[in-house]
Write a protein that holds these residues in place. Sequence first.
Motif, mmCIF file in Angstrom:
data_model
loop_
_atom_site.group_PDB
_atom_site.id
_atom_site.type_symbol
_atom_site.label_atom_id
_atom_site.label_comp_id
_atom_site.label_asym_id
_atom_site.label_seq_id
_atom_site.Cartn_x
_atom_site.Cartn_y
_atom_site.Cartn_z
ATOM 1 N N THR A 12 0.664 -1.281 -0.090
ATOM 2 C CA THR A 12 -0.154 0.070 0.036
ATOM 3 C C THR A 12 0.948 1.135 -0.128
ATOM 4 O OG1 THR A 12 -1.871 -1.086 1.088
ATOM 5 C CG2 THR A 12 -1.833 1.169 1.286
ATOM 6 N N LEU A 13 1.998 1.350 0.705
ATOM 7 C CA LEU A 13 2.687 2.316 0.857
ATOM 8 C C LEU A 13 3.450 2.504 -0.487
ATOM 9 C CD1 LEU A 13 4.225 2.158 4.420
ATOM 10 C CD2 LEU A 13 2.328 3.678 3.505
ATOM 11 N N ILE A 14 4.063 1.484 -1.265
ATOM 12 C CA ILE A 14 4.840 1.600 -2.176
ATOM 13 C C ILE A 14 3.642 2.120 -3.452
ATOM 14 C CG2 ILE A 14 5.867 0.179 -4.101
ATOM 15 C CD1 ILE A 14 7.099 -1.382 -1.761
ATOM 16 N N ALA A 15 2.476 1.813 -3.522
ATOM 17 C CA ALA A 15 1.721 2.266 -4.343
ATOM 18 C C ALA A 15 1.384 3.682 -4.072
ATOM 19 C CB ALA A 15 0.251 1.671 -4.164
ATOM 20 N N ALA A 16 1.629 4.335 -2.703
ATOM 21 C CA ALA A 16 1.362 5.607 -2.431
ATOM 22 C C ALA A 16 2.516 6.421 -2.700
ATOM 23 C CB ALA A 16 1.005 5.771 -1.061
ATOM 24 N N ALA A 21 14.326 1.835 0.580
ATOM 25 C CA ALA A 21 15.521 2.225 0.798
ATOM 26 C C ALA A 21 16.581 1.466 0.079
ATOM 27 C CB ALA A 21 16.085 2.923 2.096
ATOM 28 N N THR A 22 17.694 1.906 -0.542
ATOM 29 C CA THR A 22 18.649 0.884 -0.903
ATOM 30 C C THR A 22 19.773 0.714 -0.119
ATOM 31 O OG1 THR A 22 19.860 2.600 -2.122
ATOM 32 C CG2 THR A 22 18.354 1.609 -3.331
ATOM 33 N N THR A 23 19.995 1.496 0.892
ATOM 34 C CA THR A 23 21.080 1.346 1.985
ATOM 35 C C THR A 23 20.690 0.540 3.202
ATOM 36 O OG1 THR A 23 20.425 3.371 3.034
ATOM 37 C CG2 THR A 23 21.817 3.299 1.350
ATOM 38 N N ALA A 26 14.309 0.144 5.064
ATOM 39 C CA ALA A 26 13.766 1.498 5.351
ATOM 40 C C ALA A 26 12.701 1.723 4.430
ATOM 41 C CB ALA A 26 14.725 2.589 5.758
ATOM 42 N N LEU A 27 12.089 2.593 4.468
ATOM 43 C CA LEU A 27 11.030 3.398 3.285
ATOM 44 C C LEU A 27 11.403 4.921 3.211
ATOM 45 C CD1 LEU A 27 7.851 1.890 4.160
ATOM 46 C CD2 LEU A 27 9.030 1.298 2.162
ATOM 47 N N GLU A 28 11.595 5.472 1.969
ATOM 48 C CA GLU A 28 11.848 6.736 1.715
ATOM 49 C C GLU A 28 10.642 7.261 0.829
ATOM 50 O OE1 GLU A 28 15.931 6.728 0.508
ATOM 51 O OE2 GLU A 28 15.351 5.567 -1.655
ATOM 52 N N LYS A 29 10.717 8.777 0.963
ATOM 53 C CA LYS A 29 9.728 9.428 0.245
ATOM 54 C C LYS A 29 10.309 10.990 0.104
ATOM 55 C CE LYS A 29 4.829 10.114 -0.911
ATOM 56 N NZ LYS A 29 3.479 9.581 -0.624
ATOM 57 N N GLU A 30 10.032 11.598 -0.903
ATOM 58 C CA GLU A 30 10.045 12.883 -0.918
ATOM 59 C C GLU A 30 8.696 13.898 -1.166
ATOM 60 O OE1 GLU A 30 13.680 15.389 -2.759
ATOM 61 O OE2 GLU A 30 12.049 15.920 -4.242
ATOM 62 N N PHE A 31 8.589 14.656 -0.055
ATOM 63 C CA PHE A 31 7.426 15.335 -0.447
ATOM 64 C C PHE A 31 7.958 16.825 -0.848
ATOM 65 C CE2 PHE A 31 6.634 12.285 2.863
ATOM 66 C CZ PHE A 31 5.296 12.137 2.703
ATOM 67 N N TYR A 63 14.161 24.071 1.397
ATOM 68 C CA TYR A 63 13.336 24.832 0.842
ATOM 69 C C TYR A 63 11.924 24.201 0.920
ATOM 70 C CZ TYR A 63 10.604 28.125 -2.089
ATOM 71 O OH TYR A 63 9.519 29.002 -2.678
ATOM 72 N N ASN A 64 11.472 23.863 -0.455
ATOM 73 C CA ASN A 64 9.969 23.369 -0.491
ATOM 74 C C ASN A 64 10.073 21.669 -0.258
ATOM 75 O OD1 ASN A 64 11.162 22.755 -2.858
ATOM 76 N ND2 ASN A 64 9.250 23.261 -4.017
ATOM 77 N N ARG A 65 11.209 21.122 -0.185
ATOM 78 C CA ARG A 65 11.296 19.670 -0.255
ATOM 79 C C ARG A 65 11.403 19.095 1.308
ATOM 80 N NH1 ARG A 65 16.009 18.449 -3.388
ATOM 81 N NH2 ARG A 65 16.573 20.460 -2.692
ATOM 82 N N VAL A 66 10.992 17.971 1.317
ATOM 83 C CA VAL A 66 11.218 17.131 2.679
ATOM 84 C C VAL A 66 11.499 15.807 2.379
ATOM 85 C CG1 VAL A 66 10.565 16.766 4.999
ATOM 86 C CG2 VAL A 66 9.708 18.732 3.856
ATOM 87 N N GLN A 67 12.671 15.402 2.513
ATOM 88 C CA GLN A 67 13.098 14.079 2.191
ATOM 89 C C GLN A 67 12.810 13.203 3.583
ATOM 90 O OE1 GLN A 67 16.873 14.588 0.618
ATOM 91 N NE2 GLN A 67 16.275 14.703 -1.382
ATOM 92 N N VAL A 68 12.144 12.081 3.309
ATOM 93 C CA VAL A 68 11.844 11.362 4.518
ATOM 94 C C VAL A 68 12.430 10.070 4.385
ATOM 95 C CG1 VAL A 68 9.908 10.342 6.140
ATOM 96 C CG2 VAL A 68 9.744 12.656 5.101
#
Length: 107
Positions: A12-16, A21-23, A26-31, A63-68
């Motif tokens: 579900t999260l991957i579809a969203a 993460a490759t390292t 973990a999961l990662e996303k940029e907003f 600035y306008n990006r948040v990497q999580v």
Amino acid sequence: MPDAMTQDQLDTLIAAGWARATTREALEKEFKFKGFRRAFGFMAAVAVKADALNHHPEWFNVYNRVQVLLTTHDTGGLSGLDWQLAQAMDSIAAEIAAAPGAPKLAG
């Protein structure tokens, strides 16, 4: 110790828009937001939720990006806490994106 994230939750999260993460486990996303105030407002709202869960993200803001990056350090992998926080982050980001104006911050 938190329960492991289920495969259905991960799918579900991957579809969203979340990615593995490759390292590490973990999961990662940029907003991306319309500006810094919205990005910062997102981080402030997520901080309240993260504190309530006692589960805190690794993140980086420019600035306008948040990497999580989300992972559960106690388990060395993904847990239900990551699922809950990712769901909350997606919801908060959607609310901020739909808001007509930037959040009012002091200053």
